[in-house]
Scaffold this active site. Structure first.
Site, PDB file in Angstrom:
ATOM      1  N   LYS A 124       0.864  -1.182   0.000  1.00 45.40           N
ATOM      2  CA  LYS A 124       0.000   0.000   0.000  1.00 45.40           C
ATOM      3  C   LYS A 124       0.901   1.234   0.000  1.00 45.40           C
ATOM      4  O   LYS A 124       1.919   1.268   0.718  1.00 45.40           O
ATOM      5  CB  LYS A 124      -0.895  -0.023   1.238  1.00 45.40           C
ATOM      6  CG  LYS A 124      -1.996   1.034   1.253  1.00 45.40           C
ATOM      7  CD  LYS A 124      -2.886   0.875   2.489  1.00 45.40           C
ATOM      8  CE  LYS A 124      -4.054   1.853   2.494  1.00 45.40           C
ATOM      9  NZ  LYS A 124      -4.922   1.664   3.677  1.00 45.40           N
ATOM     10  N   SER A 163      -9.827   1.579   2.446  1.00 42.09           N
ATOM     11  CA  SER A 163      -8.925   2.381   1.641  1.00 42.09           C
ATOM     12  C   SER A 163      -7.834   1.585   0.918  1.00 42.09           C
ATOM     13  O   SER A 163      -7.218   2.086  -0.007  1.00 42.09           O
ATOM     14  CB  SER A 163      -8.260   3.428   2.523  1.00 42.09           C
ATOM     15  OG  SER A 163      -7.443   2.798   3.498  1.00 42.09           O
ATOM     16  N   SER A 181     -10.101  -0.872   6.642  1.00 45.03           N
ATOM     17  CA  SER A 181      -9.473  -0.614   5.348  1.00 45.03           C
ATOM     18  C   SER A 181      -8.725  -1.794   4.731  1.00 45.03           C
ATOM     19  O   SER A 181      -8.295  -1.719   3.583  1.00 45.03           O
ATOM     20  CB  SER A 181      -8.524   0.582   5.449  1.00 45.03           C
ATOM     21  OG  SER A 181      -9.267   1.773   5.365  1.00 45.03           O
TER      22      SER A 181
END
Ligand SMILES: [Mg+2]
Ligand SMILES: [Zn+2]
Lengths: 485, 476, 100
Positions: free
Chosen positions: B76, B151, B175
């Site tokens: 990420k 996310s 997330s």
């Protein structure tokens, strides 16, 4: 500003001292805590507040905070760090990590040399900011074209020590900072160098009529020396009294000391500065010092300046607020003095030497035994005061070179043998014979005239005896000769 | 790339395949299809191949290159990578190459895994659809008109699309788990403090945890085993000894007490009927595998959303203060520093980030602290109490992960509150710091993946993987 | 619960956070923050009188590091990442206003 009298008014002062702690690394990271390095060389992700960096608390900083707390008779408490949020470019994360409502040191006191106790509200750990240099214009913040930032200081551990509003004068404020400084240095918590910013003082000043409630206070920042502190307090006291006597009100505000202009000026009011949005720092866990750790730190504390004044006073048969006692402790020569007194030396004579003749590097290397021997020779008449001073200087010299000198040997080498009476009498007779006019005036002169001429005769006799004669003895003999025949 | 991480590592370690070959296959898959999915912000092809060659050299030299030797992984883009852009999908980090690696990045490298790139996210991890990215949205590999969740949408999509067998995300309120559910992969939020946060660009420090995405439970466990453990650089890192969770996978669920959370399986909470049906199917599967399954009430859990949307923004408002144009990233010039900082932040942050910064600033500001932030912390305590009570009677708890399957792009972007409701089942675990994972459990009425959430008390990761493996097995 | 968040509140908060809002944004954020805070009033149903706040999920205390220096970052690498640098320092426009 007019010059209204300050009499009938009382100044009320509380001080916030920020002391940089003497650790090797920063409060929350392993970057070096070192003054004077090349800019931005003592930095790591934490010191720069880089995204993703996290603080880890320096155990040594906590230990030093506890040490200071114990030296200031505080309660050592469980503490929690909070974030104080405000934007400023020298503060890398745009928040400061500081112990807010749960400080580690709570409620203590400090004893001034005068014997007065000043209350300590609290002392808490927090991180220092970086340093801005303003370039262009006047080089001062107002007119600068741009600024350069060095983050070496960012994250250096600070202990903010907050006093109660117990201080009543500029001199007392200075004495407080001096005493605090000597405590911090004595316990190894800080190097105490005000000129390097290791100790920074903010002072809260208000005035009132004695007995009345506290007046509105102003906080004065940017006080960088003891001298500035005294001047700032005096200026601010007068400013506030003038305002009140002119029928105006004091506004609670932050003011800055302008050393050049010799006055305090109101700070530019920053929008939002009062809303710091404190909340518990989620990246750190609570500090709950164990009792055993606190006791271990307490046991290792050295004797503090106030205790040392009491101890020396007791040994010398004086009061702890006597000047020679205060000075001896200030110079760190109280141990030497006590050793000398314990070895049988006259206490008054020892403290006189400490106060007047030992304000030199290396004095602390002398042993009590050597000082006692010297004082003994002096008291026994084997050395004059002047000779003793000379021998003492030689002893310090020897100590600095790593040896303890022998007072008797030094006196002998210098030719400081005590003169016998007949030799002194001979020298006096010679000088009188060579200065008969002056001698006649001396004989008939009043006390004032004799006083003037005593210097003349003693000087010549000392010269004739190569300084071996004792000035006091010579003076007595001159007077006896003039009066008795 | 359909092979599992463990099979690839096995092949590389045995010399059957080279790491270079494995990494090249991953890069090829990305090149072929990431144009339409946009899972990646950055693909680090050259670095990845060089790292693969180093692994191959170690194998040639007879050394042990680690349990994840040659396995391509995606990170990420809020995990710091030395010398490689770390953007948080925000304009404000424009041009920033961190001077250091996050601890998890070093650990993955130590295990022999190879980073092939950085994945897209909602800006600063604030969102549930990966639409709040300054670089455009990521699309769900199962249906390109749908969101991947967020996310960590890029990391979930990268695994779902078969680009990489493993990826890392961060989970502050769901997330990792919610995009895992929407993309049909396994996603794990470990116990708070179990995985070091050092080098994770903070959203909400007391809630953030890093965790793995994988196509299989066994791969997720292997990745977790590689990144978990104490780190001296994170004060909130747990020191308790680590159990190899991979060892727990085959233990079955006989005798385990499973509680189905009543508040999270209630249509009135906005849980879609097809999602509920799959959750019940999962509960039934566990029961027939020998577990005791009962409904349990965790009453305060429904207040999690309210507490979360005060606590997380409050911490974020402070964490995101440092993006000020002074030391790194974007700067919008202006005559004074304060104006420069304001201009930089105004231009650099997207609308959702600004919304949360303002919400959090408000919750902490003078006069409102007690009413908002202070109250939220008390609710947090109540939620913890209720979960602790539930764990006195149950070993693990079960719920849907997300209230719905993947929704269409653009359908929730105009109403923040509706978007926030996506996290209603995942948020409580973050508030109390407990571990939870999402495991795929079939599809909904629209044919899109459904995930079920398994929650457990602190440090119960082995148990969660054990239950997830049983669920995974029940579908086979 | 305090009164509903106002435009003035939002513009105050934007100032604190160093964000500039257009009138449209101010309008929209006031409405959206109002709705979120409104939703948060559901906790009014709870009795929180005797509940201690929980600011952190980890029941741990006393985490320290030793006072041992570690590696410093390379200054040139770090300054190379800065928007502006000069003489080994980070450069910023004029700073107005005293330090807090
Ligand atoms: Mg202060
Ligand atoms: Zn301070």
């Amino acid at each position: 500003m007019n010059t209204t009298s300050t009499s009938g008014w009382e100044t009320v002062i509380g001080l916030e001292v920020h002391a940089e702690l003497a650790t090797r690394t920063k409060l929350f990271s392993s970057a070096r805590n070192h003054f004077g390095s090349e800019p931005n060389t003592n930095i790591d992700p934490v010191s720069l507040g880089l995204p993703g960096s996290l603080p880890v608390l320096n155990r040594k900083a906590v230990e030093l905070a506890i040490r200071v707390g114990l030296a200031l008779h505080c309660e050592i408490r469980p503490s929690v760090f909070a974030r104080k949020n405000y934007f400023y470019p020298d503060m890398p994360k745009d928040f400061q990590i500081s112990q807010y409502d749960q400080p580690i040191d709570l409620g203590g006191w400090l004893e001034l040399p005068t014997g007065k106790r000043i209350g300590i509200t609290r002392a808490h750990l927090e991180e220092d900011t970086g340093k801005n240099t303003h370039v262009g214009g006047s080089g001062r913040i107002g007119g600068a074209e741009y600024s350069l930032i060095d983050y070496n200081r960012a994250g250096v551990p600070l202990l903010e020590i907050v006093s109660e509003p117990d201080i009543r004068s500029a001199d007392e404020a200075k004495a407080y900072v001096e005493e605090l400084r000597s405590i911090l240095v004595a316990i190894g918590a800080s190097d105490g160098k005000m000129e390097e910013g290791s100790l920074r003082v903010d002072c809260n000043v208000s005035v009132r009529r004695p007995g009345e409630p506290f007046g509105t206070r102003c906080e004065i920042k940017n006080v960088n020396s003891l001298r500035s502190l005294g001047r700032a307090v005096e200026y601010e006291t007068r400013r506030q009294i003038d305002l009140i006597e002119a029928g105006e009100k004091i506004r609670q505000e932050t003011r800055h000391w302008d050393e050049q202009a010799g006055r305090t000026t109101a700070g530019r009011s920053k929008e939002n500065s009062e809303d710091y949005r404190y909340f518990p720092e989620p990246d750190l866990v609570p500090v709950v010092p164990e009792a055993a750790w606190i006791e271990e730190i307490r046991a290792a504390l050295p004797l503090l300046p106030a205790d040392r004044r009491h101890r020396l006073a007791a040994a010398a048969g004086l009061v702890h607020t006597d000047q020679p006692v205060i000075v001896a402790v200030q110079r760190g020569l109280d141990g030497l003095a006590i050793d000398a007194i314990d070895a049988g030396a006259d206490a008054t004579r020892v403290l006189t030497h400490v106060e007047h003749n030992l304000a030199v590097d290396g004095a602390e290397l002398l042993t009590g035994a050597v000082l006692a021997e010297l004082v003994g020779m002096e008291m026994g008449g084997a050395l004059t005061a002047t000779q003793a001073k000379t021998v003492l200087a030689e002893l310090v010299e020897a100590a600095r070179a790593g040896a303890q000198g022998d007072p008797a040997a030094i006196a002998k080498a210098k030719g400081f043998e005590a003169m016998d009476d007949s030799a002194i009498d001979g020298a006096i007779a010679e000088v009188i014979a060579a200065s008969s006019d002056e001698w006649e005036r001396f004989k008939v002169g009043d006390a004032k005239e004799r006083g003037k001429l005593t210097g003349f005769f003693v000087g010549r006799i000392m010269k004739a005896t190569k300084g071996k004669a004792d000035g006091k003895v010579v003076t007595a003999k001159l007077n006896a000769l003039a009066d008795g025949g | 790339m359909t092979a599992t991480a463990l099979s690839l590592a096995g092949a590389v370690r045995s010399g059957e395949r080279s790491a270079r070959e494995v990494v090249q296959a991953s890069l090829d898959a990305i090149a072929a299809r990431d144009g339409e999915i946009h899972a990646f912000n950055t693909v680090t092809a050259e670095r990845a191949l060089a790292a693969a060659d180093r692994v191959d050299a170690r194998i040639a030299a007879g050394e042990d290159p680690g349990p994840l030797a040659g396995v391509p992984v995606a990170l990420k883009d809020n995990l710091c990578t030395r010398g490689v852009a770390t953007t948080c999908s925000s304009k404000i980090l424009d041009g920033w190459d961190p001077p250091y690696d996050a601890t998890v990045v070093s650990r993955l490298a130590g295990a022999g895994a190879i980073v092939v790139g950085k994945t897209n996210l909602d800006e600063f991890a604030m969102g549930s659809s990966t639409e709040n990215s300054a670089f455009g949205p990521t699309r769900n590999p199962h249906d390109l008109t749908r969101v991947p969740g967020g996310s960590s949408g890029g990391s979930a999509a990268a695994v779902a699309a078969g680009f990489v067998p493993l990826s890392l995300g961060s989970d502050t309120g769901g997330s990792i788990r919610q995009p895992a559910a929407l993309c049909g992969v396994v996603g794990v939020k470990p116990t708070y403090g179990r995985v070091s946060r050092y080098g994770l660009v903070a959203f909400a420090s007391s809630l953030d945890q890093i965790g793995p995405f994988a196509a299989t439970v066994a791969d997720a466990a292997a990745c977790y085993d590689a990144i978990a453990g104490w780190d001296r650089l994170d004060s909130t890192s747990i020191t308790d000894p680590l159990e190899r969770t991979s060892a727990a996978l085959g233990r079955g669920v006989t005798g385990l007490r499973v509680g189905v959370v009543a508040e999270m399986t209630d249509e009135r909470m906005g849980i879609a009927p097809d999602v509920l049906a799959r959750t019940r199917a999962a509960a039934d599967a566990l029961a027939s595998a020998g577990a005791t399954v009962e409904e349990v009430s965790v009453p305060a859990a429904i207040y999690g959303l309210s507490a979360y949307y005060l606590i997380a923004p409050a911490e974020a408002s402070s964490n995101l203060a440092r993006f000020d144009g002074v030391r790194f990233g974007l700067r919008v010039d202006a005559p004074t520093t304060a104006e420069m900082q304001r201009a930089t932040r105004t231009a650099g942050f997207g609308p959702e980030v600004k919304r949360r910064i303002m919400l959090g600033t408000y919750a902490l500001s003078a006069g409102y602290y007690d009413a908002y932030y202070g109250k939220a912390l008390k609710v947090r305590r109540l939620i913890l109490r209720d979960f602790e009570a539930a764990y006195e009677r149950f070993d693990v708890l079960l719920s849907p992960t997300s209230p719905t399957t993947a929704f269409e792009l653009g359908t929730k972007t105009n109403d923040p509150l509706t978007m926030y409701l996506n996290d209603v089942c995942t948020i409580p675990s973050n508030l109390v710091g407990h571990p939870a994972l999402s495991v795929p459990y079939g599809t909904g009425s629209d044919g899109l993946p459904v995930g079920v959430q398994v929650m457990g008390p602190a440090l119960s990761e082995s148990l969660l993987f054990q239950v997830a493996a049983a669920l995974e097995g029940s579908l086979a | 619960m305090p009164a509903r968040i106002s435009r003035d509140d939002v513009s105050h908060v934007a100032r604190l956070a160093l964000l500039e809002l257009t009138d449209d944004e101010l309008e929209r954020y006031t409405e959206q923050l109002g709705a979120i805070l409104e939703h948060a009033t559901d906790v009014e149903a709870l009795d929180l009188a005797d509940v201690a706040p929980l600011s952190h999920p980890l029941p741990v205390q006393n985490v320290f590091r030793d006072d041992e220096p570690g590696d410093a970052l390379d200054r040139e690498e770090v300054l190379g990442q800065a928007p502006a640098a000069e003489s080994g320092r980070f450069r910023v426009p004029a700073i107005l206003g005293e330090e807090p």
